[in-house]
Design a protein around this motif. Sequence first.
Motif: not given
Length: 348
Positions: A59, A61-62, A182-183, A186, A189-190, A193, A329
Amino acid sequence: MACNESVRVAPLCPIFGACGGCLYQDLPYEEELRVKRGILIATLSEKTALSPEIVSPVVASPAAYYSRSRVDLTLRRLRSGGFAFGFMPLMGKKVIEVEACMIARREISDFIPALGAAAREKMPADYNNANIVVKTGDDGRIFWGGIGRRSLSMKSEDYLWTEIRGRRIHYSLETFFQANLSILPRLMDVIEDITGGKDNLFLDLYSGVGLFGISLADLFGRIIMIEEHPVSAEIAAYNIAYHKLSHAEIHSGSVENLLPGILTLCGNERPVAMIDPPRKGLSQSALATLIKATQLKALLYLSCHPESLARDLAEFEKAGWVIERVVPFDFFPKTRHLEILALLRPPA
């Protein structure tokens, strides 16, 4: 895992390769992520029987640059009477002086020259070395410490914070907190999920200031946190009170001492547990307790050290636990490091 030499690019940093902090500034970001996943698979495969197919793509990093909200620098008094201020390389004893850092948040990078001047001015005459910690949060305020006793202590009104899922998570200079803010959305969310969403009970072990318990509070009917570091536990309690989370509680103490009793109190409930242990991984007693905790519905293991993660996962495998999914990540773009989330299920 070897990289594709034909895609090498010019690094942004003029001291890339000297300070030792970065490894992949000379690779396009997509290639960096591919290489990191390959290295992770190789490391885990040395100790475990997991299939490479369960390891997700990394995943991203933004932001590939200017992502770190924490930087550690060294101030050293020289024999000449002056100072060197910058980074300590992994190998070597000489401080690499810096004026900016391309992987630090811009607020921190821009502040480095002023920080160096302030640290030199504050350095006591009997100090030869100081380890300087500088952090920022969502609002861009800068705090630093590392010279003198309690220089990392902060008042609650000054706490740093980041907002995740509509909630501010407060932290301080002296507490551990993930460096790539920033990550974090995410990651949450994972977690939602792969755990299937809402559940009854969440055990946030090695909880720190309550990052996961607070961020995921809407997904669980009850949240129990365990944290050994006194200041982290204090700020976790502050975060719980700040958000008026009546269904969350923090227990101050070690996982080794407190977890067996908490698991007993859970009775017939099947909690989802999250562990985010130190870099060295789980202690033998914590590992033994968790392996026996077959009443868990799921165990989420977050690690920044693939070698210790592989060692611990191998022990779970021997006891019949199933490694269902591994999601890496890129919390640390351009460096050699990864943050890895593993989802484990107890023996059937």
